[in-house]
Design an enzyme around this catalytic site. Structure first.
Site, PDB file in Angstrom:
ATOM      1  N   GLY A  19       0.516  -1.311   0.042  1.00 34.58           N
ATOM      2  CA  GLY A  19       0.189  -0.023   0.357  1.00 34.58           C
ATOM      3  C   GLY A  19       0.685   1.507   0.279  1.00 34.58           C
ATOM      4  N   GLY A  20       0.701   2.653  -0.289  1.00 28.98           N
ATOM      5  CA  GLY A  20       0.976   3.806   0.057  1.00 28.98           C
ATOM      6  C   GLY A  20       1.469   3.769   0.987  1.00 28.98           C
ATOM      7  N   MET A  21       1.921   3.380   2.521  1.00 29.06           N
ATOM      8  CA  MET A  21       2.803   3.489   3.307  1.00 29.06           C
ATOM      9  C   MET A  21       4.233   2.333   2.941  1.00 29.06           C
ATOM     10  SD  MET A  21       2.649   5.912   5.059  1.00 29.06           S
ATOM     11  CE  MET A  21       3.677   5.710   6.659  1.00 29.06           C
ATOM     12  N   GLY A  22       3.675   1.266   2.426  1.00 25.48           N
ATOM     13  CA  GLY A  22       4.978  -0.086   2.224  1.00 25.48           C
ATOM     14  C   GLY A  22       4.463  -1.250   2.328  1.00 25.48           C
ATOM     15  N   ASP A 137      -7.672   2.990  14.355  1.00 25.49           N
ATOM     16  CA  ASP A 137      -7.910   2.335  12.953  1.00 25.49           C
ATOM     17  C   ASP A 137      -8.454   1.309  13.076  1.00 25.49           C
ATOM     18  OD1 ASP A 137      -8.209   3.338   9.980  1.00 25.49           O
ATOM     19  OD2 ASP A 137      -6.388   1.408   9.725  1.00 25.49           O
TER      20      ASP A 137
END
Length: 502
Positions: A19-22, A137
């Site tokens: 994903g966008g963070m790793g 989250d």
């Protein structure tokens, strides 16, 4: 076999998610001889070196805090390894499916099964809260159902990194806004009650098969979270009081963890239980000045409105599945399809009486349809939130900010100014933004803050946008720091004059 090693002991075997963070990898711990899941964290594009170091340091602290939570329904964090200058979060490997996968494949759960899963998630949250760790989250993608039936909540303490306004520079919000608690969306202090709200949304989704707040854009979704009433669940059965209690807009009115646990455990066991009568008081209307979104409708009687959207721009979520990365704010017009009939203008046409031959022609006065209520949202984010050097800061290096003003309809005129906490802003004048009929409903304004409070060095301040017309409100607060340093003396000024030779 793969030869790539992390921190000298974790051999990467294959990807589990990206994903966008790793990336999440399946890996083998060569020291202990066991398979693990290891999260390779990558900073978002657009951050400078200082911001990246601050993000990684915060992630390392959060990961080590998560390792303190020891509970069978909590993913176990084994290690936080620093490699190649970034943190790698090492966790137990749970083989199974996420709750979101199950809902996508099979649809909504029975109330009893939903109570069983949510009860285990709540038990995990309560233990974490006792140890001072917030999840921040909670959503179906972070709940794993193991092949052995074990229910595990993942990403404790590392799902959201708050308080770093520069992290919003890329315009990304990673995570699911529909699970965000109203107080977090409004930039207010958060606590365990915020996790309980997210659990309430998860429970609603589990029994109804869809989110109560999801809209066509992230902004409209967050506006629904803050400002719109909860749609009544139709399939919740005995879980309806739990959902209603957890999804109270005000944190102080929300059902407590022990009360929710009792009701969920009873529903999971097929027993009848009753909600506490003190957990669900009616919500008083907020003071008008606390409101960030106000409905203006002169033709309708006044009704209570909740403070609506002023999103604290510093929210960054990491999910184990690492999906939903790079959700870009689409600041569009109000989502009228999600509005209740009470807020929608009447569609009835003006009526007139039919003329007759025996009396003069008469007609009823046309019915005046009031314009739709006006909603106004202001969201501030930092383009540059730190400065170190001689003061006052120069334009090219001083903290700078953007604000997006969004109105639900045009025409509209908004009178605003920038406002700081510790000192008078370097641009205190009131300004006007005109939205002509047919114009886009969103407009971006910018500001560079050149002031530097003399009494504080370094000074940590916040900036916001005040609005006085067509209503009074203040946006979210975005922190920034200014550190004043004296300029280094030049060599000629600091060195004594050379003595003449004899």
């Amino acid at each position: 076999m793969s030869t790539r090693m992390v921190a000298g002991r974790y051999r990467l075997l294959g990807e589990l998610g990206r994903g966008g963070m790793g990336v999440v990898w399946r890996a083998r711990d060569e020291v202990l001889g066991r398979e693990v899941a290891i999260k390779e964290v990558r900073a978002p594009d657009g951050l400078d070196d200082h911001e990246v170091r601050r993000l990684y340091a915060r992630l390392e602290v959060e990961g080590r805090a998560a390792a303190r939570v020891d509970h069978p329904n909590v993913i176990t964090v084994y290690d936080v390894a620093m490699a190649q200058g970034s943190p790698w979060i090492v966790m137990e490997l749970v083989r199974g499916l996420s709750l979101s996968d199950i809902l996508d494949a099979d649809g909504a759960l029975t109330p009893r099964r939903a109570a069983e899963i949510s009860g285990r998630v709540l038990a995990a949250l309560r233990v974490a809260h006792e140890r001072g760790v917030l999840h921040r989250d909670v959503k179906p993608g972070n709940v794993l159902i193991g092949n052995d039936g074990r229910i595990v909540l993942t990403d404790f303490g590392i799902a959201v990194i708050e308080g770093t306004s520069a992290l919003t520079r890329t315009g990304e919000v990673v995570g699911s806004p529909e699970y965000l608690a109203p107080e977090r969306a409004l930039g207010r202090p958060t606590g365990p009650e915020s996790d309980l709200w997210s659990l309430g949304v998860l429970l609603y989704v589990a029994v109804e098969g869809g989110s109560p707040f999801r809209r066509d854009t992230a902004l409209n979704t967050l506006r629904a979270v803050v400002d719109e009433p909860l749609p009544e669940p139709r399939h919740a059965g005995p879980l309806a009081p739990v959902i209603a209690g957890l999804l109270r807009k005000e944190p102080a009115e929300r059902m407590t963890g022990p009360d929710a646990q009792r009701l969920l455990d009873a529903a999971a066991a097929g027993r009848r239980s009753y909600p506490p009568t003190v957990a669900l008081p009616p919500s008083p209307p907020p003071a008008p000045l606390a409101s960030t979104t106000v409905a203006m409708d002169a033709a309708a009687p006044p009704r209570p409105r909740r403070a609506a959207l002023a999103v604290a721009a510093g929210i960054l979520a990491l999910a184990l599945a690492l999906a939903a990365a790079g959700l870009t704010w689409a600041l569009l017009r109000d989502n009228t399809s999600g509005a209740s009939s009470a807020n929608a203008p009447s569609s009835a046409a003006p009526t007139t009486s039919a003329p007759t031959t025996t009396s003069p022609t008469t007609s009823a006065s046309p019915r005046t349809i009031p314009p739709p209520a006006l909603h106004l949202t202001v969201l501030v984010s930092a383009t540059r939130d730190t400065y170190t050097g001689p003061c006052p800061p120069p334009d090219s290096a001083a903290p700078s900010f953007t604000a997006v003003i969004t109105v639900s309809r045009t025409p509209a005129t908004v009178t605003y100014r920038w406002h700081t906490n510790l000192s008078t802003t370097s641009d205190p004048a009131w300004k006007t933004a005109h939205f002509a009929a047919g114009d886009p409903t969103s407009r971006t304004i910018t500001h560079t803050e050149l002031s530097s409070p003399a009494d504080y060095n370094p000074s940590t301040d916040w900036i916001a946008v005040d609005v006085k017309q067509p209503l009074t409100l203040q946006s979210n607060h975005v922190p920034f720091t200014v550190t004043c340093e004296s300029p280094s003396p030049s060599p000629s000024a600091s060195s004594p004059s050379a003595s003449p030779t004899a």
